[in-house]
Design an enzyme around this catalytic site. Structure first.
Site, mmCIF file in Angstrom:
data_model
loop_
_atom_site.group_PDB
_atom_site.id
_atom_site.type_symbol
_atom_site.label_atom_id
_atom_site.label_comp_id
_atom_site.label_asym_id
_atom_site.label_seq_id
_atom_site.Cartn_x
_atom_site.Cartn_y
_atom_site.Cartn_z
ATOM 1 N N LEU A 195 -0.658 0.229 41.852
ATOM 2 C CA LEU A 195 -2.010 0.081 41.339
ATOM 3 C C LEU A 195 -1.956 0.048 39.821
ATOM 4 O O LEU A 195 -1.128 0.728 39.204
ATOM 5 C CB LEU A 195 -2.903 1.252 41.781
ATOM 6 N N ASP A 196 -2.827 -0.694 39.236
ATOM 7 C CA ASP A 196 -3.041 -0.690 37.798
ATOM 8 C C ASP A 196 -3.181 0.757 37.337
ATOM 9 O O ASP A 196 -3.762 1.597 38.014
ATOM 10 C CB ASP A 196 -4.328 -1.483 37.552
ATOM 11 N N ARG A 197 -2.635 1.046 36.185
ATOM 12 C CA ARG A 197 -2.727 2.399 35.629
ATOM 13 C C ARG A 197 -4.170 2.892 35.558
ATOM 14 O O ARG A 197 -4.459 4.073 35.788
ATOM 15 C CB ARG A 197 -2.094 2.422 34.237
ATOM 16 N N ARG A 295 -9.970 -8.238 38.440
ATOM 17 C CA ARG A 295 -10.587 -8.105 37.118
ATOM 18 C C ARG A 295 -10.802 -9.470 36.454
ATOM 19 O O ARG A 295 -11.852 -9.730 35.853
ATOM 20 C CB ARG A 295 -9.719 -7.200 36.246
#
Length: 486
Positions: A195-197, A295
């Protein structure tokens, strides 16, 4: 490439018992270089690594006490025949040459495990470098990691926002892998997806290689279903929206992508869940797994995530990238994004620092010393998790991260998975390291503004992860409730 260590598996008995290669006769004045060691595939961390330092909590943040750490690498092909001084001056420009000279005098630079006395030494094939530094990590949110499920095969957690999945860049102890190891005694986990930070939500680890391969096969066959929720700007359409715009990576270093015809094919399905008069909660169903897919597609549709620190910024122009209209070159866009965060003193939110920017001024995306290869399956929200130059398609799970390939070891610099520690001159480690400032450490001399816990949360959450044999779901985040207000 880094020296073999516990993370890559210790040398087996057969390897250890193998006779040492005979040294060839050296010419007068010729320097001997030992042959590189073989590494086993796989990455794990031991109690020794977890004990390097400790956490403390302050102002809603989890912080790491500064500690000593070894950066290790084999000589890159392009360094052969160049002096160590020249390499430092051209590729490690985060620090002035005076710093490296002082580090050599202090015994912190080693070549083939021997102290470097002369920076004019010319590098040779298979030279092994070790640089000991005083390491500072950015803070993350103090929100604990919740374990959603655990059995003999997997561990499933609800990852807080701001936490990287595993060591990369400036993060090491402030990562999911290290926190699970240090606080939950969950070790030798295999990353299945990432997952994205800045993204929170369901994150799954396998406990064995066999389980990892089995689930990875489902990933390859696109048998996994992922469901996200996010809160976006404005009134999102009530009907289902499908976005299939291709996505191109603009910068691996900063972690920026955009819609571009030359990009990789993508598909995301969006469904509105609620609208409070200002913002909308959206369910997102990604059908591909490109970097930042959700996003970037939301930005393209004109409904960026409310607090997205990249895709809802003024740097994208008046329309903030809606319809792919930017009006800037990629270089101008990156510069504008960095300057916008610099003005807000929020570069840490991007996962970069001033030193990173200085070190990469000439070669921003060349997979250099501040990056490492990552080989796990990319989620459609994945941020700059350190892909190096030539990174493979994130839809595919390539060779294990940071292993020694005899054909590529001269071109791969591994800083974050081959890990070592060094006691300081007083023999202090862990908590005591933060009580004395290191005379060579630039970070020790800088006073940085801490981010607020609110700055470390982005309204994007992995709600569900479903496969042929499992279905894991987390609670809906507070900001996604229908009656929630800013």
């Amino acid at each position: 490439m880094a020296e073999p260590g516990p993370e890559s598996g210790a040398l087996g008995e057969e390897e250890a018992a193998a006779p040492a290669p005979k040294k060839r006769r050296l010419a007068a004045g010729e320097r001997y270089v030992p042959p590189p060691r073989k590494l086993k595939a796989g990455v794990s961390f031991s109690a020794e690594h977890f004990a390097e330092t400790s956490y403390y909590f302050e102002g809603g943040l989890r912080k790491v006490r500064p500690y000593y750490y070894d950066f290790r690498t084999y000589c890159k092909g392009r360094w052969v025949g160049r002096s160590l001084l020249h390499v430092f001056s051209t590729e490690f420009r985060a620090q002035p040459l005076a710093f490296y000279r002082a580090a050599a005098r202090a015994g912190r630079l080693r070549l083939n495990e021997e102290p470097v006395r002369d920076l004019d030494v010319v590098l040779k094939n298979n030279d092994f470098l070790r640089n000991t530094v005083h390491r500072h990590e950015p803070p993350v949110t103090a929100q604990p990691i919740q374990i959603l499920a655990e059995d003999n095969e997997v561990v499933v957690v609800d990852k807080p926002s701001s936490l990287p999945v595993h060591p990369c860049g400036r993060f090491r102890h402030n990562t999911v892998i290290f926190i699970l190891g240090k606080e939950h005694n969950l070790k030798e986990l295999h990353t299945i997806h990432r997952l994205d930070r800045m993204t929170s939500g369901v994150l799954m680890f396998a406990k064995t290689v066999e389980v990892s391969k089995r689930i990875d096969e489902q990933v390859r066959e696109r048998q996994l279903e992922k469901e996200y929720v996010c809160r976006v700007v404005g009134e999102f359409p009530e009907h289902e929206v499908v976005c299939e715009e291709p996505i191109l990576v603009v910068s691996y270093k900063v972690g920026v992508c955009r819609v571009d015809p030359k990009g990789k094919p993508c598909k995301t399905i969006f469904q509105r869940l609620s609208y409070n008069g200002k913002t909308s909660v959206i369910k997102c169903l990604p059908r591909t797994g490109r970097t930042h897919q959700i996003r970037v597609h939301l930005q393209y549709l004109g409904h960026p995530i409310v607090n997205d620190p990249i895709y809802n910024m003024e740097a994208w122009g008046p329309e903030k990238g809606k319809g792919g209209k930017i009006g800037k070159t990629d270089e101008e866009l990156l510069k504008a994004l960095v300057e916008e965060h610099r003005s807000k003193q929020s570069l840490d939110v991007l996962g970069i620092s001033e030193e990173d920017l200085n070190a990469n001024a000439e070669n921003q995306d060349s997979g250099n010393s501040s990056e490492c290869t990552e080989s796990v399956q990319a989620d459609p929200t994945s941020e700059n998790s350190c892909p190096a130059e030539g990174t493979k398609d994130p839809e595919r799970n390539e060779t294990p991260a940071c292993t020694l390939d005899p054909d590529t070891n001269l071109e791969t610099l591994e800083k974050t998975t081959e890990l070592g520690s060094l006691e300081n001159k007083s023999g202090q480690t862990g908590e005591n390291c933060s009580e004395e400032k290191d005379p060579l450490c630039v970070e020790c001399k800088i006073s940085r503004r801490d981010p607020s816990p609110k700055e470390l949360v982005m309204y994007l959450h992995a709600l569900r992860y479903k496969g042929a044999e499992f279905d894991y779901c987390s609670k809906m985040p507070e900001w996604a409730m229908e009656d929630w207000e800013e």
